[in-house]
Structure formats: structure tokens, C-alpha cells
Design an enzyme around this catalytic site. Sequence first.
Site, PDB file in Angstrom:
ATOM      1  N   LYS A   9       0.852  -1.201   0.000  1.00 25.50           N
ATOM      2  CA  LYS A   9       0.000   0.000   0.000  1.00 25.50           C
ATOM      3  C   LYS A   9       0.883   1.245   0.000  1.00 25.50           C
ATOM      4  O   LYS A   9       2.025   1.202   0.489  1.00 25.50           O
ATOM      5  CB  LYS A   9      -0.956   0.014   1.195  1.00 25.50           C
ATOM      6  CG  LYS A   9      -0.311   0.051   2.586  1.00 25.50           C
ATOM      7  CD  LYS A   9       0.042   1.435   3.083  1.00 25.50           C
ATOM      8  CE  LYS A   9       0.792   1.391   4.423  1.00 25.50           C
ATOM      9  NZ  LYS A   9       1.527   2.613   4.746  1.00 25.50           N
ATOM     10  N   PRO A  91       9.895  -4.176   0.016  1.00 25.61           N
ATOM     11  CA  PRO A  91      10.826  -4.049   1.146  1.00 25.61           C
ATOM     12  C   PRO A  91      10.071  -3.915   2.464  1.00 25.61           C
ATOM     13  O   PRO A  91       8.987  -3.326   2.507  1.00 25.61           O
ATOM     14  CB  PRO A  91      11.614  -2.775   0.833  1.00 25.61           C
ATOM     15  CG  PRO A  91      10.805  -2.027  -0.166  1.00 25.61           C
ATOM     16  CD  PRO A  91       9.968  -3.041  -0.907  1.00 25.61           C
ATOM     17  N   LEU A  96       5.453   0.827   3.360  1.00 25.83           N
ATOM     18  CA  LEU A  96       4.653   0.293   2.253  1.00 25.83           C
ATOM     19  C   LEU A  96       3.721  -0.824   2.707  1.00 25.83           C
ATOM     20  O   LEU A  96       3.091  -1.496   1.879  1.00 25.83           O
ATOM     21  CB  LEU A  96       5.589  -0.229   1.147  1.00 25.83           C
ATOM     22  CG  LEU A  96       6.539   0.825   0.556  1.00 25.83           C
ATOM     23  CD1 LEU A  96       7.557   0.172  -0.385  1.00 25.83           C
ATOM     24  CD2 LEU A  96       5.736   1.892  -0.201  1.00 25.83           C
ATOM     25  N   GLY A  97       3.654  -1.053   4.004  1.00 26.35           N
ATOM     26  CA  GLY A  97       2.749  -2.072   4.528  1.00 26.35           C
ATOM     27  C   GLY A  97       3.100  -3.474   4.073  1.00 26.35           C
ATOM     28  O   GLY A  97       2.214  -4.328   3.977  1.00 26.35           O
ATOM     29  N   GLY A  99       4.627  -6.036   5.492  1.00 22.59           N
ATOM     30  CA  GLY A  99       4.258  -7.073   6.463  1.00 22.59           C
ATOM     31  C   GLY A  99       2.746  -7.206   6.569  1.00 22.59           C
ATOM     32  O   GLY A  99       2.206  -8.321   6.573  1.00 22.59           O
ATOM     33  N   SER A 100       2.040  -6.077   6.609  1.00 18.69           N
ATOM     34  CA  SER A 100       0.568  -6.106   6.711  1.00 18.69           C
ATOM     35  C   SER A 100      -0.047  -6.749   5.475  1.00 18.69           C
ATOM     36  O   SER A 100      -1.054  -7.463   5.568  1.00 18.69           O
ATOM     37  CB  SER A 100       0.015  -4.680   6.832  1.00 18.69           C
ATOM     38  OG  SER A 100       0.575  -4.016   7.925  1.00 18.69           O
ATOM     39  N   ASP A 133      -2.872  -1.494   9.811  1.00 16.87           N
ATOM     40  CA  ASP A 133      -2.988  -1.374   8.348  1.00 16.87           C
ATOM     41  C   ASP A 133      -3.571  -2.629   7.714  1.00 16.87           C
ATOM     42  O   ASP A 133      -3.834  -2.650   6.510  1.00 16.87           O
ATOM     43  CB  ASP A 133      -1.606  -1.152   7.719  1.00 16.87           C
ATOM     44  CG  ASP A 133      -1.105   0.268   7.930  1.00 16.87           C
ATOM     45  OD1 ASP A 133      -1.912   1.128   8.313  1.00 16.87           O
ATOM     46  OD2 ASP A 133       0.096   0.496   7.692  1.00 16.87           O
TER      47      ASP A 133
HETATM   48  O1  C5P Z   1      -0.988  -1.466  14.566  1.00 21.28           O
HETATM   49  P1  C5P Z   1       0.457  -1.736  14.369  1.00 21.28           P
HETATM   50  O2  C5P Z   1       0.974  -2.836  15.261  1.00 21.28           O
HETATM   51  O3  C5P Z   1       0.844  -1.946  12.941  1.00 21.28           O
HETATM   52  O4  C5P Z   1       1.212  -0.407  14.803  1.00 21.28           O
HETATM   53  C1  C5P Z   1       2.602  -0.368  15.013  1.00 21.28           C
HETATM   54  C2  C5P Z   1       2.909   0.804  15.937  1.00 21.28           C
HETATM   55  O5  C5P Z   1       2.607   2.045  15.279  1.00 21.28           O
HETATM   56  C3  C5P Z   1       2.073   0.828  17.199  1.00 21.28           C
HETATM   57  O6  C5P Z   1       2.692   0.104  18.220  1.00 21.28           O
HETATM   58  C4  C5P Z   1       2.035   2.307  17.531  1.00 21.28           C
HETATM   59  O7  C5P Z   1       3.233   2.697  18.145  1.00 21.28           O
HETATM   60  C5  C5P Z   1       2.006   2.960  16.173  1.00 21.28           C
HETATM   61  N1  C5P Z   1       0.642   3.298  15.690  1.00 21.28           N
HETATM   62  C6  C5P Z   1      -0.037   4.343  16.293  1.00 21.28           C
HETATM   63  N2  C5P Z   1      -1.297   4.684  15.846  1.00 21.28           N
HETATM   64  C7  C5P Z   1      -1.842   4.038  14.793  1.00 21.28           C
HETATM   65  C8  C5P Z   1      -1.162   2.977  14.171  1.00 21.28           C
HETATM   66  C9  C5P Z   1       0.085   2.639  14.636  1.00 21.28           C
HETATM   67  O8  C5P Z   1       0.464   4.957  17.239  1.00 21.28           O
HETATM   68  N3  C5P Z   1      -3.052   4.416  14.351  1.00 21.28           N
END
Ligand code: C5P
Length: 285
Positions: A9, A91, A96-97, A99-100, A133
Site C-alpha cells: 500500500k 521491502p 509500504l505495509g 508485512g501487513s 494497516d
Molecule cells: O498497529 P500496528 O501494530 O501496525 O502499529 C505499530 C505501531 O505504530 C504501534 O505500536 C504504535 O506505536 C504505532 N501506531 C499508532 N497509531 C496508529 C497505528 C500505529 O500509534 N493508528
Amino acid sequence: MYSQSAPAKINLALDVLGPRPDGYHEMRMVMQSVSLQDQVTIREMPEGFRLLVMDLPEGVKTLEQRAAEAFFAVLGRPVPGLEVRLEKRTPAYAGLGGGSADVAAVLRLLREMYCPEMDPAELEAIGLTVGSDVPFCVRGGAALAEGRGERLTDLPPLPPCWLVIAKPAFDLPTPEMFRRLHSRTPSDGPDVNGMAGALRKGDLHSAAACMGNVFESVLEPPEQREVLYIKNTLCRFGALNAVMSGSGPSVVGIFAHKEDASAALDDLRNVCQTAALAQPMGRLI
Ligand code: C5P
């Protein structure tokens, strides 16, 4: 054996409205899936969970497994033996998401294999338990994303165009980028509504004009120099505009003409860790 592509993404416009009581941040962004993609293949095994991938970054393995566990918990049945094979092209830790997108492809495949009748909204909700994501990556296409990134409003994808996606040779940890925002002097964020409006009108030039990412304002000077160098190079080769994606450091340039995009790609390949040509994609589910 079941296989699906896992499109990366990009964020065409990204604003962070502020911290939330749950430790996350309230987002407003326009996301677009692109044809830069990994390939994910799943087959059943007698037992266990095996992830096969070249150059697996630490921590990625558990996300696929956690997604599978969350999926089968919803189904109320034990996790079968599974082998997940990832062919990586996107990468990691690049904004670029990557892993997601892989986790999202695992979820789409598990739905196809074990529960085709599952509502896509339920699959997105399972995805949210693994990452903010992931719901968008499950769905794909283009969307306005709010909340943690899971409240999605579909938008028409970017009109046909060429994207050059280039990652400089350093990583930016996402939690650290969110922390940096706290010490930033508040100023006007990117025009997220303008971007959504441009996509609704199918207007590539106004979409390009509305590109922006609040995380660019908290880059350290050496990071900023590299990101600016890539943005300037993309624009010198004819990009309508260029912006950093997600929490960085990848930069995306939008081109109306493939020849200009290819020329920019050839140039950036020499200086970037990875550089790829891509196109916008529609919904995946
Ligand atoms: O949701 P995810 O695990 O991908 O997020 C990784 C990190 O990014 C979270 O631990 C947080 O520190 C930050 N994050 C955030 N607010 C979001 C999405 C991600 O603070 N809406």
C-alpha cells in the site's frame, strides 16, 4: 495449494490527528494498493505452522501465525497444520505495509480455503487484531482510512498512471515516528479531504497536488536530505508530485507517462536500496 498476491500500500495523503487513550493515534489518510507485491502460498501440512521466506526480518513470522490463530479462533476450530511460503518483493519497514500485506493475503487465503462465506468485514476485523494497516490490506483498492486506520470508506482508485516507489537505504521505526510527532509544533496537515475529492472526480492532477504526509515534517536532517533528493529526482524526471509513504522512508512519485517513470526508475536504482515501477490496483475482496 492456494496462492495469492499481496499488494503493497501507499499513502497518498496521511495526517495524524493526535494520540488516543489506547496508545495508538487517530489517523486520517488516503491509502491505495499498488502492483508492487509479494506472493503468498499456503498448503496444509499434517501439523504445526511453518513460514518459509528468504531474508525474514525478526518478528514477521509471528504476525502470520497470530493471524491464522485469530482466524481459527473466530471459526471455533483448532489451527490445522499450515505451511506459508512468502516470495518477498516489497521491502520491509519501508512505509509500504509489506508485512501487513502478507498477513492480509494469509487471511484472504484462509477464508478461501476454510470459510468462503465469511463476510469480508469480519476478515478485516480479524486483521485489525494483528495490525492497524491490515484491514485496508485485506480489502485493497483505495480508501479513506480513519481511526487507527481500520475505519475504511472506499474511494475510486487513482486514475491510470505510473508510480515509482523508491526506498532509501535506511529504516524508520514506526513507533518512533509517532513519538516524534508529539514534539512537533502543530501546523496544517495534508489536504486529506482534497485527496478523497480528487479520487472521486477521477482527477489525477488534483490528486497529485493534494499529496502530503505529516511524517515528512519530523524527519531528522540527514533523513530529510535523502527523502528530498528522491522527491526532487522524481519531479525532475516528470513526476506530477512525490510524497513519502506511511512512516517512511519510501517515496512515491506519480507519473502520467510510462517513459518518464522508467527513466526516473533507471536513475534511482543506482542510489536507492530498492526502486520499483507500479500501478494502482482496485479492490481485492
Ligand atoms: O498497529 P500496528 O501494530 O501496525 O502499529 C505499530 C505501531 O505504530 C504501534 O505500536 C504504535 O506505536 C504505532 N501506531 C499508532 N497509531 C496508529 C497505528 C500505529 O500509534 N493508528
